[in-house]
Design a protein around this motif. Structure first.
Motif, mmCIF file in Angstrom:
data_model
loop_
_atom_site.group_PDB
_atom_site.id
_atom_site.type_symbol
_atom_site.label_atom_id
_atom_site.label_comp_id
_atom_site.label_asym_id
_atom_site.label_seq_id
_atom_site.Cartn_x
_atom_site.Cartn_y
_atom_site.Cartn_z
ATOM 1 N N SER A 112 0.853 -1.193 0.000
ATOM 2 C CA SER A 112 0.000 0.000 0.000
ATOM 3 C C SER A 112 0.885 1.237 0.000
ATOM 4 C CB SER A 112 -0.904 0.010 1.227
ATOM 5 O OG SER A 112 -1.757 -1.114 1.237
ATOM 6 N N VAL A 113 0.450 2.282 -0.702
ATOM 7 C CA VAL A 113 1.240 3.509 -0.806
ATOM 8 C C VAL A 113 0.334 4.724 -0.651
ATOM 9 C CG1 VAL A 113 3.072 2.521 -2.225
ATOM 10 C CG2 VAL A 113 1.040 3.456 -3.320
ATOM 11 N N ALA A 114 0.933 5.850 -0.265
ATOM 12 C CA ALA A 114 0.206 7.116 -0.151
ATOM 13 C C ALA A 114 1.175 8.253 -0.463
ATOM 14 C CB ALA A 114 -0.380 7.288 1.250
ATOM 15 N N GLY A 115 0.651 9.345 -0.989
ATOM 16 C CA GLY A 115 1.538 10.450 -1.334
ATOM 17 C C GLY A 115 0.795 11.731 -1.645
ATOM 18 N N LEU A 116 1.559 12.744 -2.040
ATOM 19 C CA LEU A 116 1.055 14.038 -2.478
ATOM 20 C C LEU A 116 1.543 14.289 -3.900
ATOM 21 C CD1 LEU A 116 1.790 16.289 0.640
ATOM 22 C CD2 LEU A 116 -0.465 15.510 -0.123
ATOM 23 N N ILE A 117 0.741 14.999 -4.666
ATOM 24 C CA ILE A 117 1.116 15.358 -6.023
ATOM 25 C C ILE A 117 0.862 16.854 -6.216
ATOM 26 C CG2 ILE A 117 0.724 14.973 -8.481
ATOM 27 C CD1 ILE A 117 -0.519 12.231 -7.621
ATOM 28 N N TYR A 118 1.941 17.618 -6.391
ATOM 29 C CA TYR A 118 1.803 19.039 -6.732
ATOM 30 C C TYR A 118 2.190 19.227 -8.192
ATOM 31 C CZ TYR A 118 2.743 23.950 -7.375
ATOM 32 O OH TYR A 118 2.745 25.233 -7.873
ATOM 33 N N SER A 119 1.373 19.951 -8.944
ATOM 34 C CA SER A 119 1.677 20.156 -10.355
ATOM 35 C C SER A 119 1.372 21.581 -10.780
ATOM 36 C CB SER A 119 0.885 19.173 -11.230
ATOM 37 O OG SER A 119 -0.506 19.346 -11.029
ATOM 38 N N TYR A 120 2.211 22.089 -11.673
ATOM 39 C CA TYR A 120 2.002 23.387 -12.320
ATOM 40 C C TYR A 120 2.047 23.167 -13.824
ATOM 41 C CZ TYR A 120 3.053 27.913 -14.370
ATOM 42 O OH TYR A 120 3.026 29.031 -15.163
ATOM 43 N N VAL A 121 1.040 23.632 -14.530
ATOM 44 C CA VAL A 121 0.942 23.398 -15.966
ATOM 45 C C VAL A 121 0.702 24.707 -16.687
ATOM 46 C CG1 VAL A 121 -0.295 22.180 -17.792
ATOM 47 C CG2 VAL A 121 -0.005 21.099 -15.568
ATOM 48 N N SER A 122 1.474 24.945 -17.739
ATOM 49 C CA SER A 122 1.249 26.058 -18.647
ATOM 50 C C SER A 122 1.409 25.528 -20.061
ATOM 51 C CB SER A 122 2.240 27.194 -18.373
ATOM 52 O OG SER A 122 3.534 26.847 -18.830
ATOM 53 N N PRO A 123 1.075 26.313 -21.095
ATOM 54 C CA PRO A 123 1.220 25.793 -22.461
ATOM 55 C C PRO A 123 2.626 25.325 -22.800
ATOM 56 C CG PRO A 123 -0.139 27.756 -22.469
ATOM 57 C CD PRO A 123 0.406 27.628 -21.071
ATOM 58 N N GLN A 124 3.651 25.883 -22.149
ATOM 59 C CA GLN A 124 5.026 25.526 -22.495
ATOM 60 C C GLN A 124 5.766 24.765 -21.409
ATOM 61 O OE1 GLN A 124 7.071 29.134 -23.657
ATOM 62 N NE2 GLN A 124 6.168 29.105 -25.704
ATOM 63 N N ILE A 147 10.573 18.433 -14.552
ATOM 64 C CA ILE A 147 10.382 19.685 -15.293
ATOM 65 C C ILE A 147 10.345 19.345 -16.776
ATOM 66 C CG2 ILE A 147 11.283 21.963 -15.856
ATOM 67 C CD1 ILE A 147 12.695 21.980 -13.175
ATOM 68 N N GLU A 148 9.279 19.740 -17.424
ATOM 69 C CA GLU A 148 9.127 19.526 -18.863
ATOM 70 C C GLU A 148 8.968 20.885 -19.528
ATOM 71 O OE1 GLU A 148 6.705 16.089 -20.573
ATOM 72 O OE2 GLU A 148 5.415 17.807 -20.925
ATOM 73 N N TYR A 149 9.742 21.131 -20.588
ATOM 74 C CA TYR A 149 9.722 22.419 -21.292
ATOM 75 C C TYR A 149 9.532 22.152 -22.772
ATOM 76 C CZ TYR A 149 11.191 27.103 -22.749
ATOM 77 O OH TYR A 149 11.242 28.362 -23.287
ATOM 78 N N ARG A 150 8.509 22.760 -23.379
ATOM 79 C CA ARG A 150 8.161 22.479 -24.764
ATOM 80 C C ARG A 150 7.757 23.745 -25.525
ATOM 81 N NH1 ARG A 150 4.650 19.932 -21.173
ATOM 82 N NH2 ARG A 150 2.611 20.917 -21.038
ATOM 83 N N PRO A 151 8.695 24.651 -25.756
ATOM 84 C CA PRO A 151 8.368 25.880 -26.505
ATOM 85 C C PRO A 151 8.101 25.586 -27.979
ATOM 86 C CG PRO A 151 10.720 25.736 -26.153
ATOM 87 C CD PRO A 151 10.109 24.600 -25.377
ATOM 88 N N LYS A 152 7.285 26.418 -28.585
ATOM 89 C CA LYS A 152 6.961 26.246 -29.999
ATOM 90 C C LYS A 152 8.149 26.614 -30.881
ATOM 91 C CE LYS A 152 1.948 26.606 -30.504
ATOM 92 N NZ LYS A 152 0.870 27.350 -31.206
#
Length: 222
Positions: A112-124, A147-152
């Motif tokens: 069994s597991v438990a946790g927290l998930i914090y996320s920030y999302v923008s278009p890029q 960290i994921e970065y995806r500029p046009k």
């Protein structure tokens, strides 16, 4: 310590790589569910596969998260590593969820597991922080950051990059059990991405190091 590949929600991480909203008419709610994410990497050490599902119920603040990771080396005598986990998530407020469920690895079996998930999302950009503990007597803790970065680049293409790291240890003793750094850089086209990849892994108390350098292909299923 038997090697196992554990993205540890990292999974999740990767589960929130694209968030979209579509309104059919004024009476319908927007569909804010992320797509299913699939990634395959082939490299100098072997092949890695990852499947992530992160979906929300539309009428209640609950969701379902599942991630399956599998890695196999080119050496036939090595046993493939696999990890699978499934969780219910509950939204505390925008950007922060709590999660609870189970995971399986060949080393520890079902836990069994438990946790927290914090996320920030923008278009890029996507940023995720995910601390997690299993609930066994000899509990283990993991912390993941992504960290994921995806500029046009233009109307059709974007640059895709991801830095993902996880550190796992036994809180009672402080002994390391599993950690990794994943790096991705390439090109995104619609729901697909491909490019160069590297996985740098450490296993067990002595932090035995294994590296995998190659290429990746990923896709989002809506």
């Amino acid at each position: 310590m038997t090697k196992f590949f554990n993205s540890a929600m990292a999974a999740l991480l990767i589960s929130s790589t694209s968030i979209f909203a579509q309104v059919e008419n004024d009476t319908e709610k927007p569909n804010s569910n992320p797509p299913i994410s699939i990634e395959t990497m082939a490299g100098s050490r072997g092949v890695m596969y990852q499947l992530i599902i992160n979906k929300k119920f539309q009428s209640i603040p609950l969701g379902f998260f599942s991630v399956t990771n599998a890695a196999a080396t080119w050496e036939k005598e090595m046993t493939p590593d696999i990890m699978t986990q499934a969780h219910l998530t509950y939204t505390l407020f925008k950007g922060l969820d709590i999660s609870s469920g189970m995971q399986y690895t060949p080393v520890y079996g079902f836990r069994s597991v438990a946790g927290l998930i914090y996320s920030y999302v923008s278009p890029q950009m996507l940023i995720i922080v995910n601390p997690k503990v299993d609930l066994a007597d000899d509990l283990a803790a993991e912390s993941l950051a992504l960290i994921e970065y995806r500029p046009k680049i233009n109307d059709k293409l974007n640059f895709y990059s991801r830095l993902q790291g996880m550190y796992g240890f036994i809180p009672k003793s402080g002994i390391h059990n599993r950690s990794y750094i994943m790096l991705r850089a390439g090109i995104g086209y619609k729901e697909f991405a491909f490019g160069a990849a590297s996985n740098i892994d450490w296993y067990g108390p002595i932090k035995h190091n294994e590296n995998n350098f190659g290429v990746f292909v990923s896709a989002l299923l809506f």
